[in-house]
Write a protein that holds these residues in place. Structure first.
Motif, PDB file in Angstrom:
ATOM      1  N   UNK A 281     -49.353  23.748 -11.564  1.00 59.36           N
ATOM      2  CA  UNK A 281     -47.628  23.441 -11.524  1.00 59.36           C
ATOM      3  C   UNK A 281     -48.010  22.057 -13.530  1.00 59.36           C
ATOM      4  N   UNK A 282     -48.972  21.665 -14.115  1.00 56.74           N
ATOM      5  CA  UNK A 282     -49.149  21.456 -14.997  1.00 56.74           C
ATOM      6  C   UNK A 282     -48.520  21.994 -16.271  1.00 56.74           C
ATOM      7  N   UNK A 283     -49.801  23.392 -16.317  1.00 53.54           N
ATOM      8  CA  UNK A 283     -48.954  24.240 -17.220  1.00 53.54           C
ATOM      9  C   UNK A 283     -47.811  25.191 -17.397  1.00 53.54           C
TER      10      UNK A 283
ATOM     11  N   UNK B 262     -40.649  23.193 -11.635  1.00 52.67           N
ATOM     12  CA  UNK B 262     -41.325  23.279 -11.470  1.00 52.67           C
ATOM     13  C   UNK B 262     -42.201  23.880  -9.762  1.00 52.67           C
ATOM     14  N   UNK B 263     -43.790  23.568  -9.841  1.00 55.70           N
ATOM     15  CA  UNK B 263     -43.423  24.919  -8.868  1.00 55.70           C
ATOM     16  C   UNK B 263     -44.935  23.980  -8.192  1.00 55.70           C
TER      17      UNK B 263
ATOM     18  N   UNK C 131     -44.929  23.075 -15.757  1.00 53.08           N
ATOM     19  CA  UNK C 131     -44.761  21.677 -15.964  1.00 53.08           C
ATOM     20  C   UNK C 131     -44.366  21.507 -17.987  1.00 53.08           C
ATOM     21  N   UNK C 132     -45.670  21.330 -18.160  1.00 49.81           N
ATOM     22  CA  UNK C 132     -45.790  21.152 -20.041  1.00 49.81           C
ATOM     23  C   UNK C 132     -44.345  22.279 -20.656  1.00 49.81           C
ATOM     24  N   UNK C 133     -44.483  23.395 -20.287  1.00 48.28           N
ATOM     25  CA  UNK C 133     -43.943  24.554 -21.136  1.00 48.28           C
ATOM     26  C   UNK C 133     -41.979  23.936 -20.472  1.00 48.28           C
ATOM     27  N   UNK C 134     -42.160  23.080 -19.696  1.00 47.40           N
ATOM     28  CA  UNK C 134     -40.564  22.967 -19.298  1.00 47.40           C
ATOM     29  C   UNK C 134     -40.131  24.006 -18.300  1.00 47.40           C
TER      30      UNK C 134
END
Lengths: 179, 683
Positions: free
Chosen positions: B372-374, B382-383, B376-379
């Motif tokens: 989820x963070x990966x 959201x999963x 999110x960080x790549x815009x």
């Protein structure tokens, strides 16, 4: 070649570290701004309980609605459930729900066990509708205004403090705006 | 005054650590005996300083000195003494102090028990250990000072989080930290070995026991946390794949892999670079865990008070420690001499496969946790990643591992005859088949997952029994009735071998528990009035009454449930509670559990108004009426005690292996001992 292989771990670390650094500025419970103030996405889902109404875009609007996304496999959903029960018991609150990536039978059993606070429940078996809503994880709770626009989202379990400080004030504001 | 002494000792501890790190590494680099000689006493002084700091903070908590901000925020004068003490580490600042104190404890242990370590290796190990300590002490002193004063002092404290006021969770953090931080020793040894440029077998001999110590505590710590979740969250689940749980599970998986690869490095002088890498990774994963828990980059139910400034600090620490070590690895490891050769089918080969499976499992959990963070960080979108992902990826990886755990111990070193080994395991295959059929028949054919799970557990248990039985000559004893020789072999066998058998057997027992809990749970949920009776899993349970109880800092509703068996004979009385902690106005569930060999009868009670409203959602009038009704939830959780037994067996196996003669300081060589035993048995 061999040397490159030995350097691989440190490269992986740097990449993960970069993501972590970026992650510090991100709020995992933040709404993607794109969905806020946008109309509810187009969708129509079958009902969880046979014989009851499903959930679709047409169910939003007219008056403010609250949408809760839950799943029977989600631990935090259990934690917040009593709070939703209490919310739904208020005469002025109506809670709709998405059963997210869950076996309908498991959802039903879960609600039979913990109580069912929801007016209508749509079954989002593959999570496609949840993606349109911008669901990040379960549980999540959305506030939709009388015009059918998403106004607020909370990611993660509701707590008594979140309900008192975030949800209810916004909910009451939405209701007043509707009068 | 005592508080200021503690603060002073903490700062002094930082300076001692700087000296220990600087002189240890410098002395090791120059091979200067004088400089190197400082590191041992420095490690002891370092522990002394931190022990004073820790005792000072504990004292403030015990006497409820609310002029200390940390005590005011996390304690209360009404709390029982046990929780006043455990409140010391039930918060961010105090738990970090515990972290560095444990780190210092391990440093001291290396200094004291490492008398016969080569001087250079020892100085460097202590140096690296102190360097990690410097980082974390700076973190505490600059961002998370537990000794901060609060003026004017409040009259009473804000109470410890009620969920933490529980015997299971009280000792969960210290156990877990002994595990997390214990892995720092393997890390320091790995870095020292890389600085040294050789990974000789002496190195591997030292890494394994320290990893084992950490592993035993980590196993117990995770087990305690899981047990707590089981009885405190009130619905009988025991593992949730929550990011914070995963943060503790990944170092455990890596440490388990390290334990196995270290035995290859020790006995066969092979897999050295790989073992060093695993030692670095295991501790790095515990550092990353600290970052994940305290920085708020992922959503978790276990949120610590998170703070971006602290997040940046821990991230920098993690990247420096891990990056430094891995950089050194990239530079130095290619030059390590490859040791003993082996065929793919051999004990070594089996352990390599074990390592592949365990590290893949670790990577799987890592990916699921960070995905989820990966995105999110790549815009990206959201999963969420939940239990379905982990069940679908982790379980299939564990199945070959369980098969292998029965085969591996039978394989000889260097090269093995697979057909021969499998031939020795026909009994295990037969047992697995019989167990599967038995389950099939007994549970009316299923579910299929349960049949497979029990078959795997039976295979492993039988495999362990065959291996152990053959080693001690059980079969021969049965044939000729001469038990004295077998007994001599049992006592003569290295304890490490007994430990391994017990730990593997523990895994088999634990699998049974998982199967029982996942597939065979039965439950009854009823709105009830006193006098009502329920049937669950052959028990008949009566709700006698619900009373009130006043605890020291909470009010509780206590249900009394009388349990009788099918024939109406009295079995026990259960007292589930619903507590409301007054200071934080938080409600907790205390399940009442009756454990038997075959499972847990698990009871929870709550006021019906919480649940009844569901049927009449929105209608406040109907909701206010059902005054005297209670919701009684009864579960029968088959085989759940086996989970805890399995965890204890694994930890016990580790402890027995640790007590092996060759690992004890100053113990005479084992070989001689065995020889003596043999002659005794022969005479």
């Amino acid at each position: 070649m061999n040397r490159l292989l030995f350097a691989l771990p440190v490269l992986v670390l740097l990449i993960i570290g970069g993501f972590f650094y970026r992650g510090l500025d991100l709020d995992p419970s933040a709404v993607p701004s794109a969905m806020i103030d946008r109309p509810v996405p187009d969708f129509a889902l079958p009902a969880l309980h046979p014989g009851k109404k499903g959930l679709s875009t047409a169910d939003f609007g007219g008056q403010p609605k609250m949408l809760n996304v839950f799943a029977s496999w989600c631990g935090p959903c259990r934690v917040e459930h009593p709070i939703i029960m209490r919310l739904a018991a208020r005469a002025d609150v109506e809670v709709l729900a998405l059963s997210y990536k869950d076996d309908p039978q498991a959802s039903r059993a879960w609600l039979a066990e913990l109580g069912d606070p929801y007016r209508q429940i749509g079954v989002d078996r593959d999570g496609r509708v949840a993606i349109d809503w911008g669901v990040y994880g379960v549980p999540e709770t959305y506030l939709v205004d009388a015009g059918g626009r998403i106004r607020y989202r909370h990611v993660g379990p509701l707590t008594a403090a979140v309900v008192a400080e975030e949800i209810l004030p916004r909910w009451q504001a939405l209701q007043q705006a509707n009068q | 005054m005592i508080v200021e002494l503690g603060h002073f000792a903490l700062i002094l501890g930082l300076f001692v650590a700087v000296v220990q790190a600087g002189l240890g590494l410098l002395g090791g680099g120059r091979n200067n005996a004088l400089l190197m000689a400082v590191s041992g006493p420095a490690a002891i002084a370092h522990l002394g300083c931190l022990a004073v700091a820790f005792v000072a903070l504990s004292h403030a908590h015990i006497v409820s000195d609310f002029s200390v901000a940390n005590v005011a925020a996390n304690s209360n004068s009404l709390m029982p003494m046990l929780y006043k003490v455990t409140g010391v580490w039930g918060n961010h600042e105090g738990s970090m102090l515990l972290w560095v104190t444990v780190l210092a404890l391990f440093g001291m242990a290396i200094a004291v028990f490492g008398q016969n370590l080569p001087d250079r290796l020892k100085a460097r190990v202590l140096g690296v250990q102190a360097l990690v300590g410097v980082g974390f002490l700076l973190f505490i002193i600059l961002t998370s000072n537990p000794f901060e004063r609060l003026l004017p002092a409040p009259l009473d404290g804000r109470d410890l989080n009620p969920l933490l006021q529980d015997p299971g969770l009280a000792f969960h953090p210290p156990m877990l930290y002994l595990g997390y931080v214990g892995l720092s020793v393997a890390f320091s040894f790995a870095v020292a070995a890389l600085l040294d440029g050789r990974g000789d077998p002496a190195w591997a001999r030292w890494v394994r026991p320290w990893t084992l110590v950490a592993w035993v505590f980590l196993t117990l710590g995770i087990g305690l946390g899981s047990w707590w979740a089981y009885y405190e969250l009130g619905w009988g689940g025991w593992w949730f794949w929550d990011p914070v749980e995963n943060a503790s599970f990944m170092p455990w998986l890596a440490a388990t892999a390290l334990l196995h690869s270290a035995s290859v490095a020790e006995k066969r002088d092979a897999l050295k670079a790989w073992t060093i890498l695993l030692a670095i990774l295991a501790f790095s994963l515990s550092l990353m865990g600290a970052f994940l828990v305290r920085s708020g980059v992922l959503t978790s139910v276990h949120a610590f008070a998170t703070d971006p400034e602290r997040g940046v600090f821990i991230l920098i620490l993690t990247v420096l420690a891990t990056g430094g070590a891995l950089g050194l690895f990239a530079w130095r490891a290619p030059a390590l001499q490859a040791g003993g050769l082996f065929r793919p089918i051999s004990r070594e080969g089996g352990l390599v496969l074990n390592n592949l499976l365990l590290t893949t499992a670790t990577a799987t959990v890592l990916l699921g946790t960070l995905y989820p963070l990966f995105l999110d960080a790549l815009d990206g979108p959201k999963v969420s990643v939940g239990a379905p992902y982990f069940n679908a990826t982790f379980v299939p990886l564990m199945m070959p591992l369980v098969v292998l755990a029965a085969i591996g111990p039978l394989l000889p070193w260097k090269r093995a005859d697979l057909a021969g080994v499998l031939g020795r395991l026909w009994g295990a295959a037969l047992t697995a088949l019989a167990a599967a059929l038995l389950v099939w028949w007994w549970r009316d054919g299923g579910p299929i997952g349960a049949v497979i799970g029990i078959a795997f557990a039976a295979w492993l248990a039988a495999g362990v029994a065959i291996e152990w039985g053959q080693r001690v000559g059980l079969g021969q004893a049965f044939r000729d009735g001469d038990w004295s020789r077998t007994l001599a072999r049992v006592t003569g066998l290295p304890r490490a071998a007994h430990g391994m058998s017990l730990a593997h057997l523990g895994l088999a027992v634990m699998i049974c528990g998982m199967v029982g809990d996942s597939f065979w749970k039965t439950e009854v949920i009823e709105a009830a009035h006193p006098g009502d009776q329920f049937q669950v899993a052959g028990y008949s349970v009566t709700l006698d009454e619900v009373g009130q109880k006043a605890g020291p800092n909470y009010q509780a509703l206590v249900g009394q449930l009388t349990v009788r068996d099918a024939d109406g004979r009295f079995v026990t009385v259960l007292h589930p509670e619903k507590r409301t902690y007054t200071v934080q106005s938080m409600v907790t569930t205390e399940a009442a559990i009756r454990s038997t060999f075959w499972g847990d009868l698990y009871a929870v009670i709550e006021p019906a108004e919480l649940l009844n409203r569901g049927q009449t959602a929105g209608s406040a009038a109907a909701a206010s009426k059902p005054a005297q009704a209670w919701v009684v939830r009864l579960y029968f959780n088959p085989l759940v005690p086996w989970l805890w037994a399995g965890i204890l067996m694994m930890a016990g196996g580790g402890a027995i292996s640790l007590s092996d003669r060759r690992l004890r300081v100053g113990a005479p060589a084992r070989r001689k001992q065995v020889a003596e035993l043999r002659t005794e048995a022969g005479s």
